[in-house]
Design an enzyme around this catalytic site. Sequence first.
Site, PDB file in Angstrom:
ATOM      1  N   GLY A   1      -6.814  12.090   1.054  1.00  0.00           N
ATOM      2  CA  GLY A   1      -6.987  12.298   2.500  1.00  0.00           C
ATOM      3  C   GLY A   1      -6.204  11.335   3.369  1.00  0.00           C
ATOM      4  O   GLY A   1      -6.187  11.475   4.598  1.00  0.00           O
TER       5      GLY A   1
ATOM      6  N   PRO B   1       7.866   2.259  -0.030  1.00  0.00           N
ATOM      7  CA  PRO B   1       8.243   2.636   1.336  1.00  0.00           C
ATOM      8  C   PRO B   1       8.194   1.435   2.286  1.00  0.00           C
ATOM      9  O   PRO B   1       7.406   0.512   2.084  1.00  0.00           O
ATOM     10  CB  PRO B   1       7.182   3.656   1.755  1.00  0.00           C
TER      11      PRO B   1
ATOM     12  N   LYS C   1      -0.054  -5.743  -3.295  1.00  0.00           N
ATOM     13  CA  LYS C   1       0.910  -4.689  -3.648  1.00  0.00           C
ATOM     14  C   LYS C   1       1.921  -5.218  -4.675  1.00  0.00           C
ATOM     15  O   LYS C   1       2.343  -4.493  -5.575  1.00  0.00           O
ATOM     16  CB  LYS C   1       1.639  -4.166  -2.401  1.00  0.00           C
TER      17      LYS C   1
ATOM     18  N   SER D   1       0.029   2.092  10.021  1.00  0.00           N
ATOM     19  CA  SER D   1       1.419   2.104  10.507  1.00  0.00           C
ATOM     20  C   SER D   1       1.593   2.998  11.740  1.00  0.00           C
ATOM     21  O   SER D   1       2.429   2.706  12.609  1.00  0.00           O
ATOM     22  CB  SER D   1       2.378   2.523   9.382  1.00  0.00           C
TER      23      SER D   1
ATOM     24  N   ASP E   1     -13.978   6.321  -6.470  1.00  0.00           N
ATOM     25  CA  ASP E   1     -13.384   5.099  -5.926  1.00  0.00           C
ATOM     26  C   ASP E   1     -12.372   4.597  -6.964  1.00  0.00           C
ATOM     27  O   ASP E   1     -12.492   4.917  -8.152  1.00  0.00           O
ATOM     28  CB  ASP E   1     -14.509   4.066  -5.760  1.00  0.00           C
ATOM     29  N   LEU E   2     -11.398   3.826  -6.540  1.00  0.00           N
ATOM     30  CA  LEU E   2     -10.421   3.283  -7.496  1.00  0.00           C
ATOM     31  C   LEU E   2     -11.086   2.336  -8.491  1.00  0.00           C
ATOM     32  O   LEU E   2     -10.547   2.071  -9.560  1.00  0.00           O
ATOM     33  CB  LEU E   2      -9.314   2.530  -6.756  1.00  0.00           C
TER      34      LEU E   2
ATOM     35  N   ALA F   1      -0.617  10.444   1.529  1.00  0.00           N
ATOM     36  CA  ALA F   1      -1.103  11.342   0.466  1.00  0.00           C
ATOM     37  C   ALA F   1      -1.315  12.760   0.973  1.00  0.00           C
ATOM     38  O   ALA F   1      -1.062  13.724   0.239  1.00  0.00           O
ATOM     39  CB  ALA F   1      -2.402  10.787  -0.117  1.00  0.00           C
TER      40      ALA F   1
ATOM     41  N   LYS G   1     -13.186  13.100   7.920  1.00  0.00           N
ATOM     42  CA  LYS G   1     -11.786  12.635   7.902  1.00  0.00           C
ATOM     43  C   LYS G   1     -10.957  13.269   6.779  1.00  0.00           C
ATOM     44  O   LYS G   1      -9.735  13.156   6.773  1.00  0.00           O
ATOM     45  CB  LYS G   1     -11.698  11.109   7.851  1.00  0.00           C
TER      46      LYS G   1
HETATM   47  N1  LIG Z   1       1.798   3.424   5.970  1.00  0.00           N
HETATM   48  C1  LIG Z   1       2.739   2.567   5.653  1.00  0.00           C
HETATM   49  O1  LIG Z   1       3.510   2.101   6.511  1.00  0.00           O
HETATM   50  C2  LIG Z   1       2.962   2.185   4.217  1.00  0.00           C
HETATM   51  C3  LIG Z   1       4.130   1.467   3.909  1.00  0.00           C
HETATM   52  C4  LIG Z   1       4.370   1.103   2.582  1.00  0.00           C
HETATM   53  C5  LIG Z   1       3.470   1.453   1.595  1.00  0.00           C
HETATM   54  N2  LIG Z   1       2.345   2.138   1.929  1.00  0.00           N
HETATM   55  C6  LIG Z   1       1.438   2.480   0.821  1.00  0.00           C
HETATM   56  O2  LIG Z   1       1.199   3.876   0.853  1.00  0.00           O
HETATM   57  C7  LIG Z   1      -0.104   4.159   0.389  1.00  0.00           C
HETATM   58  C8  LIG Z   1      -0.839   5.020   1.393  1.00  0.00           C
HETATM   59  O3  LIG Z   1      -0.846   4.384   2.635  1.00  0.00           O
HETATM   60  P1  LIG Z   1      -1.217   5.175   3.982  1.00  0.00           P
HETATM   61  O4  LIG Z   1      -0.392   4.607   5.053  1.00  0.00           O
HETATM   62  O5  LIG Z   1      -1.217   6.607   3.728  1.00  0.00           O
HETATM   63  O6  LIG Z   1      -2.704   4.613   4.212  1.00  0.00           O
HETATM   64  P2  LIG Z   1      -4.080   5.304   4.584  1.00  0.00           P
HETATM   65  O7  LIG Z   1      -3.909   6.504   5.411  1.00  0.00           O
HETATM   66  O8  LIG Z   1      -4.922   4.187   5.114  1.00  0.00           O
HETATM   67  O9  LIG Z   1      -4.608   5.751   3.156  1.00  0.00           O
HETATM   68  C9  LIG Z   1      -5.091   4.864   2.232  1.00  0.00           C
HETATM   69  C10 LIG Z   1      -5.890   5.667   1.220  1.00  0.00           C
HETATM   70  O10 LIG Z   1      -6.356   4.799   0.201  1.00  0.00           O
HETATM   71  C11 LIG Z   1      -7.717   5.106  -0.037  1.00  0.00           C
HETATM   72  N3  LIG Z   1      -8.431   3.953  -0.571  1.00  0.00           N
HETATM   73  C12 LIG Z   1      -8.471   2.699  -0.096  1.00  0.00           C
HETATM   74  N4  LIG Z   1      -9.266   1.940  -0.867  1.00  0.00           N
HETATM   75  C13 LIG Z   1      -9.741   2.741  -1.851  1.00  0.00           C
HETATM   76  C14 LIG Z   1     -10.614   2.562  -2.939  1.00  0.00           C
HETATM   77  N5  LIG Z   1     -11.207   1.396  -3.211  1.00  0.00           N
HETATM   78  N6  LIG Z   1     -10.879   3.634  -3.734  1.00  0.00           N
HETATM   79  C15 LIG Z   1     -10.335   4.831  -3.489  1.00  0.00           C
HETATM   80  N7  LIG Z   1      -9.491   5.069  -2.464  1.00  0.00           N
HETATM   81  C16 LIG Z   1      -9.220   4.031  -1.658  1.00  0.00           C
HETATM   82  C17 LIG Z   1      -8.264   5.528   1.306  1.00  0.00           C
HETATM   83  O11 LIG Z   1      -9.440   6.270   1.125  1.00  0.00           O
HETATM   84  P3  LIG Z   1     -10.568   6.373   2.254  1.00  0.00           P
HETATM   85  O12 LIG Z   1     -10.057   7.430   3.189  1.00  0.00           O
HETATM   86  O13 LIG Z   1     -11.784   6.760   1.517  1.00  0.00           O
HETATM   87  O14 LIG Z   1     -10.650   5.046   2.930  1.00  0.00           O
HETATM   88  C18 LIG Z   1      -7.101   6.348   1.833  1.00  0.00           C
HETATM   89  O15 LIG Z   1      -7.164   7.654   1.338  1.00  0.00           O
HETATM   90  C19 LIG Z   1      -0.762   2.806   0.093  1.00  0.00           C
HETATM   91  O16 LIG Z   1      -0.591   2.534  -1.281  1.00  0.00           O
HETATM   92  C20 LIG Z   1       0.080   1.839   0.911  1.00  0.00           C
HETATM   93  O17 LIG Z   1       0.039   0.535   0.390  1.00  0.00           O
HETATM   94  C21 LIG Z   1       2.062   2.512   3.200  1.00  0.00           C
END
Ligand SMILES: NC(=O)c1ccc[n+]([C@@H]2O[C@H](COP(=O)([O-])OP(=O)(O)OC[C@H]3O[C@@H](n4cnc5c(N)ncnc54)[C@H](OP(=O)(O)O)[C@@H]3O)[C@@H](O)[C@H]2O)c1
Length: 327
Positions: free
Chosen positions: A16, A194, A171, A209, A65-66, A20, A45
Site C-alpha cells: 500500500g 532510488p 538502509k 518524499s 509485519d516485516l 509499492a 489507506k
Molecule cells: N520515497 C522516497 O523518496 C524513497 C527514496 C529512496 C528509497 N525509498 C525506499 O522505497 C521504499 C518505499 O518507500 P515509500 O516512499 O513508498 O514509503 P511509504 O509510502 O512510507 O511506504 C513504506 C511502506 O513500508 C511499510 N512498512 C513500514 N514498516 C513496516 C513493517 N515493520 N512491517 C511491514 N511493513 C512496513 C509501510 O506499511 P504501513 O502502510 O503499514 O505503514 C508502507 O507500506 C522504502 O524501502 C524506502 O526506503 C524511498
Amino acid sequence: MERKAEKERVCVTGAGGYIASWVVKFLLSKGYIVHGTVRDPSDEKNSHLKKLEKALENLQLFKTDLLDYEGLCAAFAGCSGVLHVASPVPIGPISNPENFTQEELIEPAVVGTRNVLSACEKAKVKKVVVVSSAGAVAVTPNRPKDRPMDEECWSDLEYCKATQNYYCLAKTIAESEALEHTKKSELNIVTVCPSFVFGPMLQSTMNGSCLLLLSFMKDGGESVKNIVYPVVDVRDVAESILLAYENPDAVGRYICSAHSIQAQALAEKLKSMYPNYNYPKSYIEDEKDVELSSEKLQSLGWKYRPLEETLVDAVRNYEENGFLVEH
Ligand SMILES: NC(=O)c1ccc[n+]([C@@H]2O[C@H](COP(=O)([O-])OP(=O)(O)OC[C@H]3O[C@@H](n4cnc5c(N)ncnc54)[C@H](OP(=O)(O)O)[C@@H]3O)[C@@H](O)[C@H]2O)c1
C-alpha cells in the site's frame, strides 16, 4: 513494457506504500498474479489497491509485519519472485524524524530484510529485488570530487551514526547484508537505490518524499538550504524495480536517479508554473551536494521522464487530493 503470457506469481512487500502501489499497478497491468503484504488490510489507506485494474481477479493481500517471519512465509508461498519495498520512511528532518524512533527505523529495515530473505528461501522464491536507497550510497564525508557517485560507493556507517541519520544507517546495513547474502544462497538478489522520489500518488495518505516536495509550495519558509536534490519519478522507480526483476542480466545494485536540482532552482521551476503558492523567501548557500550516476541502470534499458512531467503530474495529483489549495 511487454505483456507476460503466463501468469507468474510475485509478492510485493508493503504493497500500500507510495512506490509499492505503482509496482503493484504495473505488475497487474502486465498480467502477473500479485501477492501484496500490508500490515492492516482493512485500513482505509490500503483501499486504493483493490481499485486498481485487474486487482479483483489478480491481487491478494496478506496481513503481515516485516518482523513476522511466518506471516512473510505465508505471503511468499507459490511466488517465483519477491519485490521487497516495505521499510519505514521518515517524515521530517532525517536526524529527528516526526514519526519514528531510532529503533523503529532500524529494526524493520534490517531484521525485516533478513526475515524477507529467509522467508524467500523457505518458499523457494527464485529472485528478489530489494529496494534500498541513495541514502545507502551517498551519506559519507568521502565523496569522489571528480565524478558522480556510482554503485561502488557506500554510505559510511560511522558517519551515519555520528550524524544520527538512522534511516540511512538502516538502509545501508540492510542493503549490504542483502548483497552479502547472495554469496551463501541460491537466491538471486538485486538491489535498487532510488534518490528522492517525486510524482503522483496512488494512495490517499502523504508519504515522506511527497511531503518534501509539498513543503516547497506550502510552507514558504524564511530561508531554505540550497542543497542539491537528486530526484526520480515514482513511475520510473517502479519501472526500474520491474526491470531489475525481469531482466536476467541484472546483477548487484542499481542507482535509480534521473535529475539533480538545487532547492532554489526547484522552487523557481515550480513557481514559474504555479505562481500562486507559498514558496521559500530566501536560500542559504550550501556545499554543492551529491551527483549520482544511473548509467548501470540505463545500460539495462531503463529510461526516465523529464522533471517537468513529474512536477506537473505531482502537483495535479496533490491539488485533486486536497493537499494543495491555491490562494
Ligand atoms: N520515497 C522516497 O523518496 C524513497 C527514496 C529512496 C528509497 N525509498 C525506499 O522505497 C521504499 C518505499 O518507500 P515509500 O516512499 O513508498 O514509503 P511509504 O509510502 O512510507 O511506504 C513504506 C511502506 O513500508 C511499510 N512498512 C513500514 N514498516 C513496516 C513493517 N515493520 N512491517 C511491514 N511493513 C512496513 C509501510 O506499511 P504501513 O502502510 O503499514 O505503514 C508502507 O507500506 C522504502 O524501502 C524506502 O526506503 C524511498
